[in-house]
Design an enzyme around this catalytic site. Structure first.
Site, PDB file in Angstrom:
ATOM      1  N   HIS A   1       0.798  -1.237   0.000  1.00 44.49           N
ATOM      2  CA  HIS A   1       0.000   0.000   0.000  1.00 44.49           C
ATOM      3  C   HIS A   1       0.824   1.277   0.000  1.00 44.49           C
ATOM      4  O   HIS A   1       0.264   2.366   0.014  1.00 44.49           O
ATOM      5  CB  HIS A   1      -0.944   0.002   1.206  1.00 44.49           C
ATOM      6  CG  HIS A   1      -1.829  -1.197   1.235  1.00 44.49           C
ATOM      7  ND1 HIS A   1      -1.493  -2.348   1.917  1.00 44.49           N
ATOM      8  CD2 HIS A   1      -3.007  -1.447   0.622  1.00 44.49           C
ATOM      9  CE1 HIS A   1      -2.437  -3.248   1.732  1.00 44.49           C
ATOM     10  NE2 HIS A   1      -3.355  -2.739   0.954  1.00 44.49           N
TER      11      HIS A   1
ATOM     12  N   GLY B   1      -6.196  11.285   9.208  1.00 46.93           N
ATOM     13  CA  GLY B   1      -7.036  10.343   8.481  1.00 46.93           C
ATOM     14  C   GLY B   1      -7.147  10.717   7.007  1.00 46.93           C
ATOM     15  O   GLY B   1      -7.090   9.859   6.123  1.00 46.93           O
TER      16      GLY B   1
ATOM     17  N   ARG C   1      -5.389  16.352   4.105  1.00 46.21           N
ATOM     18  CA  ARG C   1      -4.842  17.026   5.289  1.00 46.21           C
ATOM     19  C   ARG C   1      -3.339  16.780   5.368  1.00 46.21           C
ATOM     20  O   ARG C   1      -2.595  17.636   5.834  1.00 46.21           O
ATOM     21  CB  ARG C   1      -5.503  16.501   6.557  1.00 46.21           C
ATOM     22  CG  ARG C   1      -6.916  16.948   6.737  1.00 46.21           C
ATOM     23  CD  ARG C   1      -6.948  18.236   7.562  1.00 46.21           C
ATOM     24  NE  ARG C   1      -8.259  18.815   7.572  1.00 46.21           N
ATOM     25  CZ  ARG C   1      -9.227  18.480   8.417  1.00 46.21           C
ATOM     26  NH1 ARG C   1      -9.011  17.561   9.323  1.00 46.21           N
ATOM     27  NH2 ARG C   1     -10.389  19.080   8.367  1.00 46.21           N
TER      28      ARG C   1
ATOM     29  N   ARG D   1      -3.307   4.577  -4.144  1.00 45.19           N
ATOM     30  CA  ARG D   1      -4.726   4.733  -3.770  1.00 45.19           C
ATOM     31  C   ARG D   1      -5.072   6.146  -3.330  1.00 45.19           C
ATOM     32  O   ARG D   1      -6.042   6.360  -2.592  1.00 45.19           O
ATOM     33  CB  ARG D   1      -5.121   3.758  -2.656  1.00 45.19           C
ATOM     34  CG  ARG D   1      -5.112   2.319  -3.107  1.00 45.19           C
ATOM     35  CD  ARG D   1      -5.429   1.378  -1.965  1.00 45.19           C
ATOM     36  NE  ARG D   1      -5.326   0.010  -2.452  1.00 45.19           N
ATOM     37  CZ  ARG D   1      -6.343  -0.847  -2.459  1.00 45.19           C
ATOM     38  NH1 ARG D   1      -7.515  -0.495  -2.012  1.00 45.19           N
ATOM     39  NH2 ARG D   1      -6.174  -2.064  -2.927  1.00 45.19           N
TER      40      ARG D   1
ATOM     41  N   ARG E   1      -1.071  10.187  15.582  1.00 45.52           N
ATOM     42  CA  ARG E   1      -2.310  10.473  14.864  1.00 45.52           C
ATOM     43  C   ARG E   1      -2.709  11.912  15.132  1.00 45.52           C
ATOM     44  O   ARG E   1      -2.689  12.375  16.287  1.00 45.52           O
ATOM     45  CB  ARG E   1      -3.415   9.515  15.313  1.00 45.52           C
ATOM     46  CG  ARG E   1      -4.793   9.946  14.893  1.00 45.52           C
ATOM     47  CD  ARG E   1      -5.827   8.853  14.966  1.00 45.52           C
ATOM     48  NE  ARG E   1      -7.174   9.375  15.035  1.00 45.52           N
ATOM     49  CZ  ARG E   1      -7.820  10.005  14.055  1.00 45.52           C
ATOM     50  NH1 ARG E   1      -7.224  10.201  12.883  1.00 45.52           N
ATOM     51  NH2 ARG E   1      -9.049  10.463  14.217  1.00 45.52           N
TER      52      ARG E   1
ATOM     53  N   GLY F   1      -6.056  14.080  14.269  1.00 45.09           N
ATOM     54  CA  GLY F   1      -7.364  13.881  13.652  1.00 45.09           C
ATOM     55  C   GLY F   1      -8.464  14.590  14.397  1.00 45.09           C
ATOM     56  O   GLY F   1      -8.214  15.342  15.338  1.00 45.09           O
ATOM     57  N   SER F   2      -9.686  14.317  13.981  1.00 40.65           N
ATOM     58  CA  SER F   2     -10.835  14.938  14.630  1.00 40.65           C
ATOM     59  C   SER F   2     -11.577  13.889  15.454  1.00 40.65           C
ATOM     60  O   SER F   2     -11.375  12.684  15.281  1.00 40.65           O
ATOM     61  CB  SER F   2     -11.768  15.549  13.579  1.00 40.65           C
ATOM     62  OG  SER F   2     -12.190  14.553  12.694  1.00 40.65           O
TER      63      SER F   2
ATOM     64  N   GLU G   1      -9.710   5.448  15.128  1.00 43.49           N
ATOM     65  CA  GLU G   1      -8.384   4.925  14.743  1.00 43.49           C
ATOM     66  C   GLU G   1      -7.401   4.638  15.894  1.00 43.49           C
ATOM     67  O   GLU G   1      -6.559   3.747  15.791  1.00 43.49           O
ATOM     68  CB  GLU G   1      -7.681   5.913  13.772  1.00 43.49           C
ATOM     69  CG  GLU G   1      -8.307   6.024  12.401  1.00 43.49           C
ATOM     70  CD  GLU G   1      -9.497   6.979  12.347  1.00 43.49           C
ATOM     71  OE1 GLU G   1      -9.689   7.762  13.304  1.00 43.49           O
ATOM     72  OE2 GLU G   1     -10.253   6.938  11.367  1.00 43.49           O
TER      73      GLU G   1
ATOM     74  N   ASP H   1     -17.082  17.960  16.452  1.00 42.89           N
ATOM     75  CA  ASP H   1     -18.535  17.950  16.646  1.00 42.89           C
ATOM     76  C   ASP H   1     -18.798  17.427  18.062  1.00 42.89           C
ATOM     77  O   ASP H   1     -17.888  16.905  18.708  1.00 42.89           O
ATOM     78  CB  ASP H   1     -19.220  17.063  15.596  1.00 42.89           C
ATOM     79  CG  ASP H   1     -18.612  15.676  15.528  1.00 42.89           C
ATOM     80  OD1 ASP H   1     -17.665  15.482  14.735  1.00 42.89           O
ATOM     81  OD2 ASP H   1     -19.035  14.796  16.289  1.00 42.89           O
TER      82      ASP H   1
ATOM     83  N   ARG I   1     -11.938  24.778  10.562  1.00 44.24           N
ATOM     84  CA  ARG I   1     -11.283  23.474  10.654  1.00 44.24           C
ATOM     85  C   ARG I   1      -9.785  23.576  10.425  1.00 44.24           C
ATOM     86  O   ARG I   1      -9.004  22.925  11.086  1.00 44.24           O
ATOM     87  CB  ARG I   1     -11.893  22.496   9.644  1.00 44.24           C
ATOM     88  CG  ARG I   1     -13.217  21.983  10.131  1.00 44.24           C
ATOM     89  CD  ARG I   1     -13.870  21.038   9.166  1.00 44.24           C
ATOM     90  NE  ARG I   1     -15.201  20.753   9.649  1.00 44.24           N
ATOM     91  CZ  ARG I   1     -15.604  19.580  10.119  1.00 44.24           C
ATOM     92  NH1 ARG I   1     -14.787  18.567  10.127  1.00 44.24           N
ATOM     93  NH2 ARG I   1     -16.820  19.427  10.561  1.00 44.24           N
TER      94      ARG I   1
END
Ligand code: HPA
Length: 234
Positions: free
Chosen positions: A4, A20, A24, A43, A87, A89-90, A181, A204, A217
């Site tokens: 990958h 993620g 970003r 990908r 990581r 992320g949100s 994650e 959120d 954001r």
């Protein structure tokens, strides 16, 4: 070159930030790194390597959910010698004191399952952040004038959850936020004796229904990148 990741050995730094969203990764590399170059686009899961304050660092998208993150974390560790994986992320807020835009630094990550669960058989493994990274991230946030929430999060397998009772139990037990994650990242890192951490922005809120407006954001995401970079190289 792995299944990958279409990069050569040495293309990745020992420190890898993992959002993620692959776009970003592109934004963060272009905004925060010097001499960033694309090292993976298999990908469309973009990965970049550059330098920050003289330190070599990579930013590789993980995709959404633990099965996707697990693929990238495993290949980065096994084939590209990643030592520190953070990581960025949100997450959804789960406690009243956790507000949209706040930063959560995850000490632990609860889950129903992770891609690693089957190997533990009847044991409930407790995925845990690297202590030094966690301490560095708290200090880095405070140095930026940010007061992070530090505690447990919930790594869910479903965004569109048909079992709200699970969230209720998480809220009851003081879990700060939900994402998809970190539990697998912490577990894979532990297995290979690498350092891992998740730094999250609350995008959120599950109880209030409030959501971060899209124009906010980027700024919130930038604070997270700065905390992660400072924590990695403190
Ligand atoms: N659930 C799961 N993952 C998330 C959420 C959520 O509400 N918000 C951001 N990531």
């Amino acid at each position: 070159m792995t299944v990958h990741i279409g990069a050569k050995k040495g293309d990745f730094a020992e420190t890898v930030l993992m959002p993620g969203d692959p776009y970003r990764a592109k934004w963060a590399a272009e905004t925060f790194l010097s001499d960033a170059r694309l090292v993976n686009d298999v990908r469309g899961m973009l990965g970049y390597t550059g330098t920050w304050n003289g330190h070599r660092v990579s930013i590789q998208g993980s995709g959404m959910g633990m099965p996707s993150l697990s693929i990238y974390a495993n290949e980065l560790i096994r084939d590209f010698d990643a030592q520190t994986l953070i990581r960025i992320g949100s997450c959804g807020g789960m406690q009243p004191e956790v507000k949209v835009r706040d930063v959560i630094i995850a000490m632990t990550a609860t889950s129903v399952t992770t891609p690693s669960s089957t190997m533990f058989k009847d044991v409930n493994f407790a995925p845990t952040a690297d202590w030094t990274l966690l301490r560095n991230a708290v200090a880095a946030a405070e140095a930026q004038g940010i007061r992070p929430h530090v505690g447990g999060i919930y790594s869910s397998d479903t965004f569109y959850d048909e079992r709200p009772d699970l969230n209720e139990q998480m809220v009851r037990h003081g879990v700060l936020g939900v994402e998809m994650e970190a539990a697998e990242l912490y577990t894979v890192a532990a297995r290979h004796k690498r350092r891992a951490l998740a730094v999250l922005t609350v995008s959120d809120h599950l109880q209030t229904g409030e959501a971060l407006p899209s124009e906010d954001r980027e700024r919130s995401f930038g604070e997270m990148v700065e905390i992660a970079l400072a924590a990695a190289f403190a």
